[in-house]
Scaffold this motif. Sequence first.
Motif, PDB file in Angstrom:
ATOM      1  N   VAL A  72       0.856  -1.178   0.000  1.00 38.01           N
ATOM      2  CA  VAL A  72       0.000   0.000   0.000  1.00 38.01           C
ATOM      3  C   VAL A  72       0.899   1.236   0.000  1.00 38.01           C
ATOM      4  CG1 VAL A  72      -1.953  -1.111   1.154  1.00 38.01           C
ATOM      5  CG2 VAL A  72      -0.142  -0.062   2.526  1.00 38.01           C
ATOM      6  N   ALA A  73       0.328   2.366  -0.431  1.00 36.80           N
ATOM      7  CA  ALA A  73       1.096   3.614  -0.471  1.00 36.80           C
ATOM      8  C   ALA A  73       1.508   4.006   0.951  1.00 36.80           C
ATOM      9  CB  ALA A  73       0.263   4.710  -1.118  1.00 36.80           C
ATOM     10  N   ARG A  74       2.745   4.501   1.089  1.00 36.37           N
ATOM     11  CA  ARG A  74       3.269   4.801   2.424  1.00 36.37           C
ATOM     12  C   ARG A  74       3.901   6.180   2.517  1.00 36.37           C
ATOM     13  NH1 ARG A  74       7.440   0.158   3.161  1.00 36.37           N
ATOM     14  NH2 ARG A  74       7.761   0.600   0.947  1.00 36.37           N
ATOM     15  N   HIS A  75       3.765   6.987   1.459  1.00 33.16           N
ATOM     16  CA  HIS A  75       4.451   8.274   1.422  1.00 33.16           C
ATOM     17  C   HIS A  75       3.500   9.381   0.982  1.00 33.16           C
ATOM     18  CE1 HIS A  75       8.242   6.068   1.781  1.00 33.16           C
ATOM     19  NE2 HIS A  75       7.835   5.287   0.800  1.00 33.16           N
ATOM     20  N   PRO A  76       3.875  10.641   1.243  1.00 32.51           N
ATOM     21  CA  PRO A  76       3.076  11.762   0.740  1.00 32.51           C
ATOM     22  C   PRO A  76       2.984  11.731  -0.786  1.00 32.51           C
ATOM     23  CG  PRO A  76       4.659  12.503   2.391  1.00 32.51           C
ATOM     24  CD  PRO A  76       5.009  11.083   2.065  1.00 32.51           C
ATOM     25  N   ILE A  77       1.971  12.362  -1.315  1.00 29.69           N
ATOM     26  CA  ILE A  77       1.752  12.364  -2.764  1.00 29.69           C
ATOM     27  C   ILE A  77       2.967  12.881  -3.514  1.00 29.69           C
ATOM     28  CG2 ILE A  77       0.235  13.139  -4.631  1.00 29.69           C
ATOM     29  CD1 ILE A  77      -1.068  11.329  -2.458  1.00 29.69           C
ATOM     30  N   GLU A  78       3.587  13.929  -3.004  1.00 35.22           N
ATOM     31  CA  GLU A  78       4.727  14.539  -3.699  1.00 35.22           C
ATOM     32  C   GLU A  78       5.898  13.569  -3.857  1.00 35.22           C
ATOM     33  OE1 GLU A  78       5.502  17.403  -5.340  1.00 35.22           O
ATOM     34  OE2 GLU A  78       3.334  17.692  -5.317  1.00 35.22           O
ATOM     35  N   HIS A  79       5.969  12.599  -2.987  1.00 32.49           N
ATOM     36  CA  HIS A  79       7.032  11.596  -3.075  1.00 32.49           C
ATOM     37  C   HIS A  79       6.998  10.861  -4.410  1.00 32.49           C
ATOM     38  CE1 HIS A  79       9.699   8.298  -1.701  1.00 32.49           C
ATOM     39  NE2 HIS A  79       8.831   7.485  -2.293  1.00 32.49           N
ATOM     40  N   GLU A 257      -4.525  15.452   1.072  1.00 35.06           N
ATOM     41  CA  GLU A 257      -4.710  15.440   2.533  1.00 35.06           C
ATOM     42  C   GLU A 257      -5.458  14.190   2.982  1.00 35.06           C
ATOM     43  OE1 GLU A 257      -6.597  18.193   6.156  1.00 35.06           O
ATOM     44  OE2 GLU A 257      -6.610  18.922   4.073  1.00 35.06           O
ATOM     45  N   TYR A 258      -6.548  13.875   2.291  1.00 31.57           N
ATOM     46  CA  TYR A 258      -7.327  12.708   2.697  1.00 31.57           C
ATOM     47  C   TYR A 258      -6.614  11.400   2.346  1.00 31.57           C
ATOM     48  CZ  TYR A 258     -11.144   9.395   3.278  1.00 31.57           C
ATOM     49  OH  TYR A 258     -11.908   8.334   3.682  1.00 31.57           O
ATOM     50  N   LEU A 259      -5.962  11.353   1.184  1.00 33.73           N
ATOM     51  CA  LEU A 259      -5.250  10.141   0.778  1.00 33.73           C
ATOM     52  C   LEU A 259      -4.128   9.817   1.758  1.00 33.73           C
ATOM     53  CD1 LEU A 259      -5.088  10.711  -3.087  1.00 33.73           C
ATOM     54  CD2 LEU A 259      -6.393   8.933  -1.890  1.00 33.73           C
ATOM     55  N   GLU A 260      -3.459  10.842   2.251  1.00 29.70           N
ATOM     56  CA  GLU A 260      -2.385  10.626   3.223  1.00 29.70           C
ATOM     57  C   GLU A 260      -2.959  10.229   4.581  1.00 29.70           C
ATOM     58  OE1 GLU A 260      -0.063  14.223   2.893  1.00 29.70           O
ATOM     59  OE2 GLU A 260       0.346  13.819   0.769  1.00 29.70           O
ATOM     60  N   LYS A 261      -4.157  10.714   4.886  1.00 27.88           N
ATOM     61  CA  LYS A 261      -4.837  10.290   6.108  1.00 27.88           C
ATOM     62  C   LYS A 261      -5.189   8.813   6.038  1.00 27.88           C
ATOM     63  CE  LYS A 261      -9.007  11.241   8.850  1.00 27.88           C
ATOM     64  NZ  LYS A 261     -10.254  12.050   8.918  1.00 27.88           N
ATOM     65  N   LEU A 262      -5.637   8.350   4.860  1.00 31.03           N
ATOM     66  CA  LEU A 262      -5.988   6.946   4.687  1.00 31.03           C
ATOM     67  C   LEU A 262      -4.790   6.029   4.960  1.00 31.03           C
ATOM     68  CD1 LEU A 262      -8.213   6.824   1.447  1.00 31.03           C
ATOM     69  CD2 LEU A 262      -8.924   6.379   3.799  1.00 31.03           C
ATOM     70  N   GLN A 263      -3.595   6.519   4.688  1.00 31.32           N
ATOM     71  CA  GLN A 263      -2.400   5.707   4.915  1.00 31.32           C
ATOM     72  C   GLN A 263      -2.197   5.378   6.388  1.00 31.32           C
ATOM     73  OE1 GLN A 263       1.063   7.368   2.975  1.00 31.32           O
ATOM     74  NE2 GLN A 263      -0.068   7.865   1.116  1.00 31.32           N
ATOM     75  N   THR A 264      -2.806   6.175   7.255  1.00 32.04           N
ATOM     76  CA  THR A 264      -2.652   5.928   8.703  1.00 32.04           C
ATOM     77  C   THR A 264      -3.675   4.929   9.234  1.00 32.04           C
ATOM     78  OG1 THR A 264      -4.173   7.713   9.409  1.00 32.04           O
ATOM     79  CG2 THR A 264      -1.874   8.322   8.952  1.00 32.04           C
TER      80      THR A 264
END
Length: 268
Positions: A72-79, A257-264
């Motif tokens: 699964v994705a584990r980094h900020p979008i900009e990564h 913002e929400y996609l990075e929240k989902l990673q948690t």
Amino acid sequence: MLFLTARVEHTAEQIFKIKQLRQLVERCEDLQVGTEDTLLTKFLHYTRWDTIKAYQAIHAYYDFKRRHPTWVARHPIEHYRELFFGTHCRYLMPQVDRHGRVLVVFKTVDGFQDYPDYLQSLVEMDDLIFESLLLLPRVQENGITVICDLQGTTRNFLRQFSPAFMKLVNEKNGVLPFSQRIVHIIQRGFLMHVTSTLFMPFMSKEFKERIFTHDGRHLSKLREMIGYESLPADYGGPPTNVLDTNLIFNHLSQNAEYLEKLQTYGKL
């Protein structure tokens, strides 16, 4: 609008089932996830609004994430910006196909020399794309159509496609909460045929029934199934239907913002 993520109107019965599922999730101490409508409705659409099955599907998804955290994705979008614009291998079309499904294009582009752990990066990138699409009410309701263009497959890819890897691909496919996924594989030449042949034995019977293969030189069937007006120019669609990496990356950035929240989110 294709990429609208705003609230949608639900029926009284649907509102009841959303509340019912929210209560089930909130009572489960193992699930460390939010209970926002967007998350709950994607699993409810996936199970045709069966609350118990939706609850089980949430557990199945986060069980997979717990067992395979690198899938699964584990980094900020900009990564992932450099990977998107350095490979130009993932696209989102601005119009839906003839059946109302959002259209995505995945190309095999050999970036193994330029990017360390390239296959791992693609796995994370695809997870990010799928999660972003599942934010869209249109996708939750109608599903997606994926064009998998394998014409850029090289031996570097084949070396990575171990049985263990392909089993995990199939397992991930089994927990992604898309109400429907239609996959069109475009292949041309020996290596591409080998690639699709390697993957097929590991796919579930249900998923196989939604996979269609096309010879890269003859795409009339693809045009018929997707619709000429929606098809990318690369595959015989209108000249104005160009593949543009900006479209998919802008969509990711707007929902970062929400996609990075989902990673948690996860499960104990």
